[in-house]
Write a protein that holds these residues in place. Structure first.
Motif: not given
Length: 288
Positions: A173-185, A201-210
């Motif tokens: 899970h990645k919320i803008p402005g926060q670090e990426l989080t892995l959770t066991f549920i 950088a996942l929040d940066d819409e100027s960067l493409s997935a490639e």
């Protein structure tokens, strides 16, 4: 003063509105219009409370039941061995149990807890959540004239309600402005989470997935799973879920499926963003 009894455990209510409070945005969903997510920025010069009151007024939600999920800036989680006492006594004893583990006087904090899976040696454990009493009191006092507050919870527990009850899942899970989080549920219960740093950088819409290289992410995922399964003795998840920016979701899905031989499922759509999931979850909590 009693603010919200058992503040992580809701009362059953109807005609609900879910709200997620972050430092910069409010996300809200009316259960009568579950596909419409209302987003409001907390602009410079506004406070969170004035922005929330304005949102309630604009949407004509006065008199509705509010299910509120707090962003992690509102709370702290601490894991401890579960004291040997009845659960009703433990709830009252939390301030005493936590007095040496928090940074401010326990009288200034609200506490609640959830049970965790037993530790590696079989010891019972709990996760204790603490939040500043005055901040929560100000929120309650400001909203009570407008709405009935059904529950105040925290985002990481609310998100667990998004999965189906029988699922043993891993959520990235990645919320803008926060670090990426892995959770066991498992069975809609939070079991373990880990922050995976270095992916803002996942929040940066100027960067493409490639432009992203996911080798480090895949390595961190493997390390997290090895720790949860090997050290904490949790059962490996049988389903994986992604709540990430849509533009990178296909590339990450492909990378994970090639390395882990599992096909993750995306929980986000054009209507439901990663930041919306705590609202979806807190509303589901009220329907249980």
């Amino acid at each position: 003063m009693e603010l919200v009894p058992n503040w992580l455990k809701p009362r059953r209510t109807a005609t609900a509105v879910g709200v997620y409070i972050t430092p910069t945005h409010l996300m809200a969903i009316d259960e009568l219009l579950p596909l419409e997510v209302q987003e409001r920025a907390i602009n410079k010069g506004d406070t969170m409370i004035t922005a929330l009151k304005a949102l309630i007024t604009e949407q004509q939600w006065q008199g509705r039941r509010l299910f509120i999920a707090l962003n992690r800036h509102w709370y702290k989680q601490t894991q401890i061995e579960k004291p040997t006492m009845p659960d009703d006594e433990l709830a009252q004893a939390l301030p005493f149990c936590m007095r040496d583990l928090v940074e401010m006087p326990v009288a200034n904090l609200l506490f609640d807890y959830i049970d965790l899976p037993p530790g590696p040696a079989g010891q019972e454990r709990i996760a204790v959540y603490s939040s500043e009493r005055e901040k929560v009191a100000q929120l309650v006092q400001a909203l009570t004239p407008l709405c009935d507050i059904a529950t105040i919870g925290v985002d990481e527990l609310a998100i667990a309600n998004v999965l189906e009850p029988e699922v043993r899942g891993l959520l990235l899970h990645k919320i803008p402005g926060q670090e990426l989080t892995l959770t066991f549920i498992h069975q809609r219960q939070w079991h373990f989470s880990r922050t995976i740093r270095g992916f803002q950088a996942l929040d940066d819409e100027s960067l493409s997935a490639e432009q992203f290289v996911f080798d480090n992410l895949l390595l961190e995922l493997q390390r997290s799973i090895d720790y949860a399964v090997g050290q904490l003795k949790l059962t490996a998840p049988d389903k994986w879920y992604l709540a990430l920016p849509q533009r990178v979701t296909p590339a990450i899905t492909s990378a994970i499926s090639q390395v882990f031989d599992i096909q993750p499922e995306s929980l986000t759509t054009k209507q439901v963003s990663p930041m919306s999931l705590p609202v979806v979850g807190i509303l589901k909590e009220g329907q249980m």
